[in-house]
Design a protein around this motif. Structure first.
Motif, PDB file in Angstrom:
ATOM      1  N   UNK A   1       0.828  -1.214   0.000  1.00  0.00           N
ATOM      2  CA  UNK A   1       0.000   0.000   0.000  1.00  0.00           C
ATOM      3  C   UNK A   1       0.859   1.260   0.000  1.00  0.00           C
ATOM      4  N   UNK A   2       1.959   1.243   0.742  1.00  0.00           N
ATOM      5  CA  UNK A   2       2.864   2.396   0.770  1.00  0.00           C
ATOM      6  C   UNK A   2       3.511   2.600  -0.604  1.00  0.00           C
ATOM      7  N   UNK A   3       3.927   1.527  -1.240  1.00  0.00           N
ATOM      8  CA  UNK A   3       4.529   1.629  -2.565  1.00  0.00           C
ATOM      9  C   UNK A   3       3.514   2.150  -3.587  1.00  0.00           C
ATOM     10  N   UNK A   4       2.271   1.702  -3.483  1.00  0.00           N
ATOM     11  CA  UNK A   4       1.225   2.170  -4.403  1.00  0.00           C
ATOM     12  C   UNK A   4       0.974   3.665  -4.224  1.00  0.00           C
ATOM     13  N   UNK A   5       0.965   4.138  -2.970  1.00  0.00           N
ATOM     14  CA  UNK A   5       0.762   5.564  -2.719  1.00  0.00           C
ATOM     15  C   UNK A   5       1.903   6.389  -3.300  1.00  0.00           C
ATOM     16  N   UNK A   6       3.143   5.922  -3.102  1.00  0.00           N
ATOM     17  CA  UNK A   6       4.297   6.649  -3.635  1.00  0.00           C
ATOM     18  C   UNK A   6       4.279   6.663  -5.165  1.00  0.00           C
ATOM     19  N   UNK A   7       3.911   5.554  -5.772  1.00  0.00           N
ATOM     20  CA  UNK A   7       3.827   5.500  -7.233  1.00  0.00           C
ATOM     21  C   UNK A   7       2.755   6.457  -7.740  1.00  0.00           C
ATOM     22  N   UNK A   8       1.638   6.513  -7.048  1.00  0.00           N
ATOM     23  CA  UNK A   8       0.558   7.421  -7.417  1.00  0.00           C
ATOM     24  C   UNK A   8       1.016   8.880  -7.334  1.00  0.00           C
ATOM     25  N   UNK A   9       1.749   9.218  -6.274  1.00  0.00           N
ATOM     26  CA  UNK A   9       2.255  10.588  -6.131  1.00  0.00           C
ATOM     27  C   UNK A   9       3.237  10.935  -7.241  1.00  0.00           C
ATOM     28  N   UNK A  10       4.128  10.014  -7.600  1.00  0.00           N
ATOM     29  CA  UNK A  10       5.088  10.286  -8.682  1.00  0.00           C
ATOM     30  C   UNK A  10       4.382  10.429 -10.019  1.00  0.00           C
ATOM     31  N   UNK A  11       3.340   9.628 -10.250  1.00  0.00           N
ATOM     32  CA  UNK A  11       2.564   9.749 -11.483  1.00  0.00           C
ATOM     33  C   UNK A  11       1.894  11.112 -11.569  1.00  0.00           C
ATOM     34  N   UNK A  12       1.250  11.547 -10.475  1.00  0.00           N
ATOM     35  CA  UNK A  12       0.606  12.860 -10.468  1.00  0.00           C
ATOM     36  C   UNK A  12       1.637  13.967 -10.637  1.00  0.00           C
ATOM     37  N   UNK A  13       2.817  13.813 -10.033  1.00  0.00           N
ATOM     38  CA  UNK A  13       3.872  14.822 -10.182  1.00  0.00           C
ATOM     39  C   UNK A  13       4.305  14.934 -11.643  1.00  0.00           C
ATOM     40  N   UNK A  14       4.384  13.826 -12.351  1.00  0.00           N
ATOM     41  CA  UNK A  14       4.756  13.890 -13.772  1.00  0.00           C
ATOM     42  C   UNK A  14       3.674  14.589 -14.582  1.00  0.00           C
ATOM     43  N   UNK A  15       2.409  14.364 -14.235  1.00  0.00           N
ATOM     44  CA  UNK A  15       1.318  15.056 -14.921  1.00  0.00           C
ATOM     45  C   UNK A  15       1.367  16.555 -14.650  1.00  0.00           C
TER      46      UNK A  15
END
Length: 123
Positions: A37-51
């Motif tokens: 769950x922590x890895x999924x949250x971090x991946x989601x944040x990096x994806x939004x940051x790229x957007x």
């Protein structure tokens, strides 16, 4: 006369061992799930940051900013506040733009990219 029949079943020791094994497996499963769950949250944040970075660069292309310099822009995206640190450097015919994107709450850079904007003639 009746013959004595041995009763079948689990001893207390066997039940305690089974419970201990189950407790260890449940704890390991819970820790693994927490990590996922922590890895999924971090991946989601990096994806939004790229957007956020891609959108900001696209907006810069629509504006006719040709000057060098730095600035920090706060952007609201995906119900969160983001900071975009923008560094612009002029070169022959192009404006090099370096972007660093972080969540405003902690300031840790999640995404970094470089883009180039064509400088209009006469600018």
């Amino acid at each position: 006369m009746r013959a004595l029949v041995a009763e079948r079943g689990f001893t207390l020791l066997e039940v305690l061992i089974a419970l201990a094994v189950f407790a260890v497996l449940a704890t390991a499963g819970g820790l693994a799930m927490q990590h996922v769950l922590q890895q999924a949250r971090q991946l989601n944040e990096r994806l939004f940051a790229s957007w956020v970075a891609d959108n900001h660069l696209a907006e810069m292309k629509l504006q006719s900013s040709t000057g060098a310099g730095q600035r920090v822009v706060t952007i609201r995206f995906a119900e969160q506040s983001w900071q975009v640190k923008e560094t612009r450097q002029r070169s022959v015919g192009w404006l090099e733009v370096n972007l660093q994107v972080a969540l405003s709450k902690d300031g840790q850079v999640l995404y970094q990219t470089t883009g180039w904007l064509e400088i209009a003639h006469g600018s």
